[in-house]
Every structure is written in C-alpha cells, then in structure tokens.
Motif scaffolding. Sequence first.
Motif, PDB file in Angstrom:
ATOM      1  N   ASP A 177       0.812  -1.220   0.000  1.00  0.00           N
ATOM      2  CA  ASP A 177       0.000   0.000   0.000  1.00  0.00           C
ATOM      3  C   ASP A 177       0.844   1.268   0.000  1.00  0.00           C
ATOM      4  OD1 ASP A 177      -2.292  -1.491  -0.027  1.00  0.00           O
ATOM      5  OD2 ASP A 177      -2.749  -1.254   2.102  1.00  0.00           O
ATOM      6  N   LEU A 178       2.175   1.110  -0.099  1.00  0.00           N
ATOM      7  CA  LEU A 178       3.118   2.246  -0.117  1.00  0.00           C
ATOM      8  C   LEU A 178       3.099   3.021   1.194  1.00  0.00           C
ATOM      9  CD1 LEU A 178       2.447   3.616  -3.733  1.00  0.00           C
ATOM     10  CD2 LEU A 178       3.955   1.761  -3.000  1.00  0.00           C
ATOM     11  N   GLU A 179       2.742   2.354   2.275  1.00  0.00           N
ATOM     12  CA  GLU A 179       2.713   3.001   3.583  1.00  0.00           C
ATOM     13  C   GLU A 179       4.033   2.849   4.323  1.00  0.00           C
ATOM     14  OE1 GLU A 179      -0.609   1.407   5.650  1.00  0.00           O
ATOM     15  OE2 GLU A 179      -2.107   2.350   4.327  1.00  0.00           O
ATOM     16  N   GLU A 180       4.870   1.904   3.885  1.00  0.00           N
ATOM     17  CA  GLU A 180       6.187   1.700   4.475  1.00  0.00           C
ATOM     18  C   GLU A 180       7.204   1.494   3.357  1.00  0.00           C
ATOM     19  OE1 GLU A 180       6.582  -1.288   7.433  1.00  0.00           O
ATOM     20  OE2 GLU A 180       5.057  -0.413   8.760  1.00  0.00           O
ATOM     21  N   ASP A 181       8.465   1.816   3.657  1.00  0.00           N
ATOM     22  CA  ASP A 181       9.551   1.569   2.719  1.00  0.00           C
ATOM     23  C   ASP A 181      10.140   0.191   2.972  1.00  0.00           C
ATOM     24  OD1 ASP A 181       9.336   4.056   1.530  1.00  0.00           O
ATOM     25  OD2 ASP A 181      10.682   4.995   2.977  1.00  0.00           O
ATOM     26  N   GLY A 182      10.605  -0.438   1.905  1.00  0.00           N
ATOM     27  CA  GLY A 182      11.255  -1.734   2.050  1.00  0.00           C
ATOM     28  C   GLY A 182      11.234  -2.484   0.736  1.00  0.00           C
ATOM     29  N   ASN A 225       0.332  21.877 -10.544  1.00  0.00           N
ATOM     30  CA  ASN A 225      -0.022  23.082 -11.306  1.00  0.00           C
ATOM     31  C   ASN A 225      -1.336  22.959 -12.069  1.00  0.00           C
ATOM     32  OD1 ASN A 225       0.585  21.458 -13.503  1.00  0.00           O
ATOM     33  ND2 ASN A 225       2.276  22.707 -14.256  1.00  0.00           N
ATOM     34  N   GLY A 226      -2.047  21.851 -11.886  1.00  0.00           N
ATOM     35  CA  GLY A 226      -3.349  21.677 -12.513  1.00  0.00           C
ATOM     36  C   GLY A 226      -3.339  20.900 -13.804  1.00  0.00           C
ATOM     37  N   LYS A 227      -2.153  20.597 -14.346  1.00  0.00           N
ATOM     38  CA  LYS A 227      -2.055  19.884 -15.617  1.00  0.00           C
ATOM     39  C   LYS A 227      -1.861  18.376 -15.465  1.00  0.00           C
ATOM     40  CE  LYS A 227      -0.290  23.541 -18.676  1.00  0.00           C
ATOM     41  NZ  LYS A 227      -1.135  23.279 -19.854  1.00  0.00           N
ATOM     42  N   PHE A 228      -1.579  17.923 -14.249  1.00  0.00           N
ATOM     43  CA  PHE A 228      -1.196  16.519 -14.063  1.00  0.00           C
ATOM     44  C   PHE A 228      -2.018  15.868 -12.953  1.00  0.00           C
ATOM     45  CE2 PHE A 228       2.332  18.811 -15.918  1.00  0.00           C
ATOM     46  CZ  PHE A 228       2.683  17.988 -16.976  1.00  0.00           C
ATOM     47  N   PRO A 229      -3.280  15.529 -13.250  1.00  0.00           N
ATOM     48  CA  PRO A 229      -4.148  14.934 -12.228  1.00  0.00           C
ATOM     49  C   PRO A 229      -3.664  13.583 -11.719  1.00  0.00           C
ATOM     50  CG  PRO A 229      -5.170  14.837 -14.406  1.00  0.00           C
ATOM     51  CD  PRO A 229      -3.980  15.734 -14.529  1.00  0.00           C
ATOM     52  N   GLU A 230      -2.818  12.899 -12.501  1.00  0.00           N
ATOM     53  CA  GLU A 230      -2.313  11.607 -12.029  1.00  0.00           C
ATOM     54  C   GLU A 230      -1.488  11.736 -10.746  1.00  0.00           C
ATOM     55  OE1 GLU A 230      -1.503  13.438 -14.763  1.00  0.00           O
ATOM     56  OE2 GLU A 230      -0.128  12.228 -15.970  1.00  0.00           O
ATOM     57  N   PHE A 231      -1.017  12.946 -10.440  1.00  0.00           N
ATOM     58  CA  PHE A 231      -0.248  13.162  -9.215  1.00  0.00           C
ATOM     59  C   PHE A 231      -1.086  13.776  -8.093  1.00  0.00           C
ATOM     60  CE2 PHE A 231       2.950  13.271 -12.605  1.00  0.00           C
ATOM     61  CZ  PHE A 231       3.836  12.308 -12.137  1.00  0.00           C
ATOM     62  N   VAL A 277      -3.986   6.330  -3.027  1.00  0.00           N
ATOM     63  CA  VAL A 277      -2.832   7.163  -2.704  1.00  0.00           C
ATOM     64  C   VAL A 277      -2.769   8.351  -3.668  1.00  0.00           C
ATOM     65  CG1 VAL A 277      -1.196   5.899  -4.191  1.00  0.00           C
ATOM     66  CG2 VAL A 277      -0.361   7.173  -2.218  1.00  0.00           C
ATOM     67  N   VAL A 278      -2.427   9.519  -3.128  1.00  0.00           N
ATOM     68  CA  VAL A 278      -2.209  10.721  -3.941  1.00  0.00           C
ATOM     69  C   VAL A 278      -0.713  10.993  -3.918  1.00  0.00           C
ATOM     70  CG1 VAL A 278      -2.708  13.172  -4.214  1.00  0.00           C
ATOM     71  CG2 VAL A 278      -4.495  11.619  -3.393  1.00  0.00           C
ATOM     72  N   TYR A 279      -0.053  10.793  -5.049  1.00  0.00           N
ATOM     73  CA  TYR A 279       1.406  10.816  -5.100  1.00  0.00           C
ATOM     74  C   TYR A 279       1.988  12.152  -4.636  1.00  0.00           C
ATOM     75  CZ  TYR A 279       1.071   6.447  -7.720  1.00  0.00           C
ATOM     76  OH  TYR A 279       0.800   5.154  -8.102  1.00  0.00           O
ATOM     77  N   TYR A 330       7.087  12.077  -8.894  1.00  0.00           N
ATOM     78  CA  TYR A 330       7.283  11.566 -10.249  1.00  0.00           C
ATOM     79  C   TYR A 330       8.021  10.228 -10.249  1.00  0.00           C
ATOM     80  CZ  TYR A 330       9.197  11.111 -14.966  1.00  0.00           C
ATOM     81  OH  TYR A 330       9.560  10.623 -16.197  1.00  0.00           O
ATOM     82  N   ILE A 331       9.139  10.148  -9.542  1.00  0.00           N
ATOM     83  CA  ILE A 331       9.949   8.930  -9.596  1.00  0.00           C
ATOM     84  C   ILE A 331       9.283   7.788  -8.837  1.00  0.00           C
ATOM     85  CG2 ILE A 331      11.455   9.304  -7.574  1.00  0.00           C
ATOM     86  CD1 ILE A 331      12.586   8.248 -11.129  1.00  0.00           C
ATOM     87  N   VAL A 332       8.521   8.103  -7.781  1.00  0.00           N
ATOM     88  CA  VAL A 332       7.784   7.056  -7.067  1.00  0.00           C
ATOM     89  C   VAL A 332       6.690   6.486  -7.961  1.00  0.00           C
ATOM     90  CG1 VAL A 332       6.243   6.568  -5.134  1.00  0.00           C
ATOM     91  CG2 VAL A 332       8.306   7.918  -4.761  1.00  0.00           C
TER      92      VAL A 332
END
Length: 424
Positions: free
Chosen positions: A46-51, A230-236, A246-248, A257-259
């Motif tokens: 769920d991307l709640e922890e690193d590993g 900035n309003g152009k990238f709803p995927e983030f 999750v909202v990146y 971006y890299i995640v």
Amino acid sequence: MAHYHRDTECIHAGYQPGNGESRVLPITQSTTFRYDSAETLGKLFDLEEDGFFYTRLGNPTLDAVEKKIAALEGGVGALLTSSGQAASLISVLNICHAGGHVVCSSAIYGGTFNLFYKTMHEMGIDFTFLPADCTEAELEAAFRENTRCVFAESLCNPSLVVTDLEMFAGAAHRHGVPMIVDNTFPTPINCHPFEFGVDIVTHSTTKYMDGHAVQVGGCIVDSGNFNWKNGKFPEFTEPDESYHGVVYAERFGNMAYIVKARTHLMRDLGAQASPTNAFLLNLGLETLAVRMERHCANALAMARYLEKNDKISWVNYPGLEGNRYHALAEKYMPNGSCGVISFGIKGGREAAQRFMDHLKLASVVIHVADLRTCVLHPASTTHRQLSDAQLEEAGVGPDMIRMSVGIENIADILADVEQALAQV
C-alpha cells in the motif's frame, strides 16, 4: 554522507558498508524478501512503508546504484530500467497518455525516434518533432493545449548537436510542462542538466556509464523541482485506486514523479534491470570520471587530425573551436562533451565503407561509447528506418561515419585511422 565532488561520488555514493560488511557493493540475487508478518507486507504493497519485497519494484543492489546516479545528477531519486529504450518510454509514459502530445527534438537517437514516431504514436500519443537547433519562436509554436512534456538529448546521437537546455526548459515551463533530457553522451560528469532548468534526466547506462559493453540498461532521474500540482497533471493530485487511493503529490512530495514511475509503470511494464547488471554498471560508474577525461582528450585529438586530412570532407565535434555548437558546448559542457565524433569521407557512402573495412584496431559495431574505439555508418544501421527527409532533419547524411574514440593510446588510434584512410 558529505557532499563530495562528482568524481569522488562515482566511487562512494549510494553504498556505505557497515562494520564487517562487504566493501564492494554485493549482488542481492533474489526475487523476493522475507517478512515476519502479513501486516508489514500489506503496508509495503500500500506504499505506507519503505522496504524491498519484490525485485521488480526494488532490490538492495539496484537501490544503491540508483542512489549513486541520483547523487551524480543532483536529483532526489532514480529508477534503473532494463534498457535506455525502457527509460525513454517510462519517462514520457509516466506523464503522457493517449490523447497527449510531446514536443521533441528530431535529432535524437534513431531507436528513440522510432519508439516515439511509431510505437507511442500507435498508443495514441502525438509527437511534434523539430530541429534541436530550432529558434525559440519555432519551439514556442510547437506547443499545444494537450502538450505534456518536452524531450531532447543534451548532446544528440549521432549528429552531436548541443541542445540549448535553458531555452528548451524555459519554453516548457512557460507552458506548464516538464523538460526531459537524455544525458547519455556527456554523462553527469560533463553535463549537469538540472542546473539549467531540466526536470527529468534519462540515460542509456549501456554506454559510458557502463563503459565496458557488458550490460544493457537505462535510468531515469528526477530533479524533484517540477510542480506537479499546477493543474495539468491529475495523475499526481488525484487518488490512484490501484494503490487504495494514494495521492502521489501529497504522500511523496517532490519525489512524486519517480515514485509513480516505479510503483505504477515498473509494476505494470516490468522493465526492471537485473541485480547482476546493476552490479556491473556500478563497477563502470566507479571509473566514469577518469574514463570521460581520456575519452574527451582522445576525441579532440582525433577531430583535430581529421580536420587537416585532405580525404575528409567535414568533421563535427563540439570541442573544435570552429564548430557551430562550440559556444553552447562551452556553456553546458565546459570540461568536454564525450568521445564521439562524426565526419564524412570524400567519395560518399562507398568511401566510408572502404574506410571502415580497413580498420584494424577500431571495430565496426552497433555499440557506441565504451572504452574501445569503434565506428558505425548510422544511415544504414541505427537510423535506417528513417526516411531521407527524416535523416536530413536528424542531421544524418549518407556519408556520415560515427566514431566512438576509446581510451587506447591516441597514437595507436591515429595510426589505425591513417592506414585505413590510405586505402580510400
């Protein structure tokens, strides 16, 4: 870790062994990783922890090399891929979908051009190609309402056009989109795109970063500087239901971006580098700075020799004082560009082929940018899928020879070229 110069970071960044641990970066050749509870594994998913839990998404060996390359480029994070082509694909696909548009330099590597012109076009993404040395007005005119990014190479392969990074990045930002630059040829040793406004850098690590022609790979590096809100990238900025909403941009801040490139596209496309290839790449990175210095010195000596040879019709190398891109090279690559030069032999394609057939030290291979001197005829190989008009736009003529000058003794390289030219 202290902030060191790049040549020091080539050796030390990314991996710091603890007491009694391996001094050399170990190869973690495992697909999966054990945990004591299902709850912990669920949080990782769920991307709640690193590993690390599956090598397609991350692995200790890959992680160390990614951190090294991010440090060399001055970015917040990096993602290794299975090839430079995969890096180019993911870098754009991460922010551009069907119905989107990309402004792109036409003077890019032939394989990348074909990826964009054919395959990604078939995916519903439109590209406007324009010369890498276009005017600012021409660049501005290429943008559309649905433009999602700008893509170029810092030093174009094989035309060796030096892209005006500040001009391209400035235009991208005026239109609210990021600038992506392939920095393969100069490497982060000789060119630092993030310092000139570039947002994302890609590499074919198969080339100088490896330097020994032993692994195929790519890398994407995120500067962490672009405003994805900035309003152009709803995927983030909107929930990703494939990760339980999750909202990146909120969860990961300037690493959004890299995640997303890792957890979304690498998850689904699976174009991951292998741990062994990452290990081999790291060995190359450790000597990158010293090799680039030798490559550039040898290439400049070769370019100056060819300039004075009456069998050569033209020579293109940004390090030459009379080169049309010399001023831009001095600005963006003041310590040298790379070891690749291009030139034409009087007599055209047939003379070029005779020359290459008589080389003894230099090899005729598809590869470029490793420690061995090699040559190629781009129009009939790497760029053969392009039409005559596209070849002209890419700066690839029928007489062009691309020479990747290696790190052998320059006297031996020059002697080999001289005896081959004598047969033309």
